[in-house]
Design a protein around this motif. Sequence first.
Motif, mmCIF file in Angstrom:
data_model
loop_
_atom_site.group_PDB
_atom_site.id
_atom_site.type_symbol
_atom_site.label_atom_id
_atom_site.label_comp_id
_atom_site.label_asym_id
_atom_site.label_seq_id
_atom_site.Cartn_x
_atom_site.Cartn_y
_atom_site.Cartn_z
ATOM 1 N N ALA A 35 0.375 -24.798 22.539
ATOM 2 C CA ALA A 35 0.214 -24.789 21.018
ATOM 3 C C ALA A 35 1.485 -25.389 20.548
ATOM 4 C CB ALA A 35 0.345 -23.380 21.432
ATOM 5 N N TRP A 36 1.001 -26.511 19.422
ATOM 6 C CA TRP A 36 1.824 -26.759 18.892
ATOM 7 C C TRP A 36 1.945 -25.967 17.524
ATOM 8 C CZ3 TRP A 36 4.075 -31.917 19.253
ATOM 9 C CH2 TRP A 36 3.684 -32.316 20.482
ATOM 10 N N PHE A 37 3.860 -25.683 17.360
ATOM 11 C CA PHE A 37 3.942 -25.068 15.646
ATOM 12 C C PHE A 37 4.817 -25.901 14.728
ATOM 13 C CE2 PHE A 37 3.762 -20.718 17.290
ATOM 14 C CZ PHE A 37 3.096 -20.877 18.024
ATOM 15 N N ARG A 38 5.097 -25.997 13.702
ATOM 16 C CA ARG A 38 5.597 -26.654 13.609
ATOM 17 C C ARG A 38 6.802 -25.761 11.674
ATOM 18 N NH1 ARG A 38 1.343 -29.310 8.903
ATOM 19 N NH2 ARG A 38 0.365 -27.487 8.285
ATOM 20 N N GLN A 39 7.526 -26.885 11.620
ATOM 21 C CA GLN A 39 8.286 -25.135 10.483
ATOM 22 C C GLN A 39 9.060 -27.407 9.561
ATOM 23 O OE1 GLN A 39 11.819 -23.947 12.272
ATOM 24 N NE2 GLN A 39 12.009 -22.310 10.767
ATOM 25 N N ALA A 40 8.756 -26.232 8.587
ATOM 26 C CA ALA A 40 9.507 -27.288 6.718
ATOM 27 C C ALA A 40 10.671 -26.644 6.890
ATOM 28 C CB ALA A 40 8.403 -27.394 6.601
ATOM 29 N N PRO A 41 11.362 -27.761 6.061
ATOM 30 C CA PRO A 41 12.649 -26.728 5.954
ATOM 31 C C PRO A 41 12.252 -25.725 4.890
ATOM 32 C CG PRO A 41 12.614 -29.409 5.937
ATOM 33 C CD PRO A 41 11.556 -28.904 5.849
ATOM 34 N N TYR A 94 6.634 -28.505 17.142
ATOM 35 C CA TYR A 94 7.566 -28.648 18.534
ATOM 36 C C TYR A 94 6.051 -28.213 19.160
ATOM 37 C CZ TYR A 94 11.516 -27.015 15.671
ATOM 38 O OH TYR A 94 12.747 -27.413 15.087
ATOM 39 N N CYS A 95 5.944 -28.488 20.703
ATOM 40 C CA CYS A 95 5.433 -27.816 21.399
ATOM 41 C C CYS A 95 5.799 -26.791 22.151
ATOM 42 C CB CYS A 95 4.850 -28.398 22.598
ATOM 43 S SG CYS A 95 6.282 -29.425 23.419
ATOM 44 N N ALA A 96 4.980 -25.604 22.940
ATOM 45 C CA ALA A 96 5.164 -24.501 23.557
ATOM 46 C C ALA A 96 4.226 -24.069 24.269
ATOM 47 C CB ALA A 96 5.696 -23.591 22.411
ATOM 48 N N THR A 97 4.043 -23.261 25.026
ATOM 49 C CA THR A 97 3.616 -22.655 26.784
ATOM 50 C C THR A 97 3.417 -21.124 25.868
ATOM 51 O OG1 THR A 97 5.007 -22.693 27.889
ATOM 52 C CG2 THR A 97 4.014 -24.347 27.777
ATOM 53 N N ASP A 98 2.650 -20.835 26.468
ATOM 54 C CA ASP A 98 2.289 -19.434 26.414
ATOM 55 C C ASP A 98 1.669 -18.807 28.171
ATOM 56 O OD1 ASP A 98 0.664 -16.046 24.637
ATOM 57 O OD2 ASP A 98 1.629 -16.682 26.303
ATOM 58 N N HIS A 99 2.731 -18.380 29.255
ATOM 59 C CA HIS A 99 1.594 -18.026 30.298
ATOM 60 C C HIS A 99 1.288 -16.927 30.352
ATOM 61 C CE1 HIS A 99 1.842 -18.896 34.581
ATOM 62 N NE2 HIS A 99 2.556 -17.025 35.061
ATOM 63 N N ASN A 100 1.361 -16.031 28.936
ATOM 64 C CA ASN A 100 1.636 -14.177 29.978
ATOM 65 C C ASN A 100 0.173 -13.735 28.741
ATOM 66 O OD1 ASN A 100 3.496 -13.800 31.929
ATOM 67 N ND2 ASN A 100 5.173 -13.939 30.544
ATOM 68 N N TYR A 101 -0.397 -14.611 27.625
ATOM 69 C CA TYR A 101 -0.756 -13.508 26.645
ATOM 70 C C TYR A 101 -1.892 -14.946 26.001
ATOM 71 C CZ TYR A 101 3.255 -10.498 26.681
ATOM 72 O OH TYR A 101 4.807 -10.104 27.067
ATOM 73 N N SER A 102 -2.500 -15.653 26.772
ATOM 74 C CA SER A 102 -3.132 -16.515 26.613
ATOM 75 C C SER A 102 -2.977 -17.298 25.008
ATOM 76 C CB SER A 102 -4.860 -16.311 26.893
ATOM 77 O OG SER A 102 -4.790 -15.890 28.318
ATOM 78 N N CYS A 103 -1.713 -16.944 24.183
ATOM 79 C CA CYS A 103 -1.977 -17.490 22.865
ATOM 80 C C CYS A 103 -2.259 -16.311 21.965
ATOM 81 C CB CYS A 103 -2.112 -18.501 22.925
ATOM 82 S SG CYS A 103 -1.624 -19.744 23.559
ATOM 83 N N ALA A 104 -2.702 -14.784 22.646
ATOM 84 C CA ALA A 104 -2.966 -13.665 22.182
ATOM 85 C C ALA A 104 -2.747 -13.311 19.996
ATOM 86 C CB ALA A 104 -3.167 -12.849 22.385
ATOM 87 N N TYR A 105 -1.273 -14.177 20.580
ATOM 88 C CA TYR A 105 -0.804 -13.995 19.317
ATOM 89 C C TYR A 105 -0.364 -14.751 18.174
ATOM 90 C CZ TYR A 105 1.124 -9.598 22.087
ATOM 91 O OH TYR A 105 1.117 -8.314 23.025
#
Length: 125
Positions: A35-41, A94-105
């Motif tokens: 996944a990709w996430f982002r965070q603005a100030p 940011y990129c991130a990985t989810d090994h356990n939940y298939s991005c369910a959250y």
Amino acid sequence: QVQLVESGGGSVQAGGSLRLSCQASGYTYSSDCMAWFRQAPGKEREGVAYIDSIGSTSYADSVKGRFTISIDGAKNTLYLQMSSLKPEDTAMYYCATDHNYSCAYWPSYYGMDYWGKGTLVTISS
């Protein structure tokens, strides 16, 4: 040791395009959701897009039709193609990985295992 390194951020004018990359080392994407996430100030971190192990994708409403997430398995690289950029897209991505939940959250960042350090995207009007 798993390491995710984002690149491709920069400063562009509204309406422009950027392609972000997330290179993985010590890790292969094949069975995980990415996944990709982002965070603005001053704002919460938000989910932008994800792609799961069978290639299904999902996008935040704010980026649908403008952003495309993809993976090059041979290069072990995750991409985010961003077009028709708007000033409100300005954020650290940011990129991130989810090994356990298939991005369910998703779009929550709960369950994400590894994170990169981010790449800054700045869009001027």
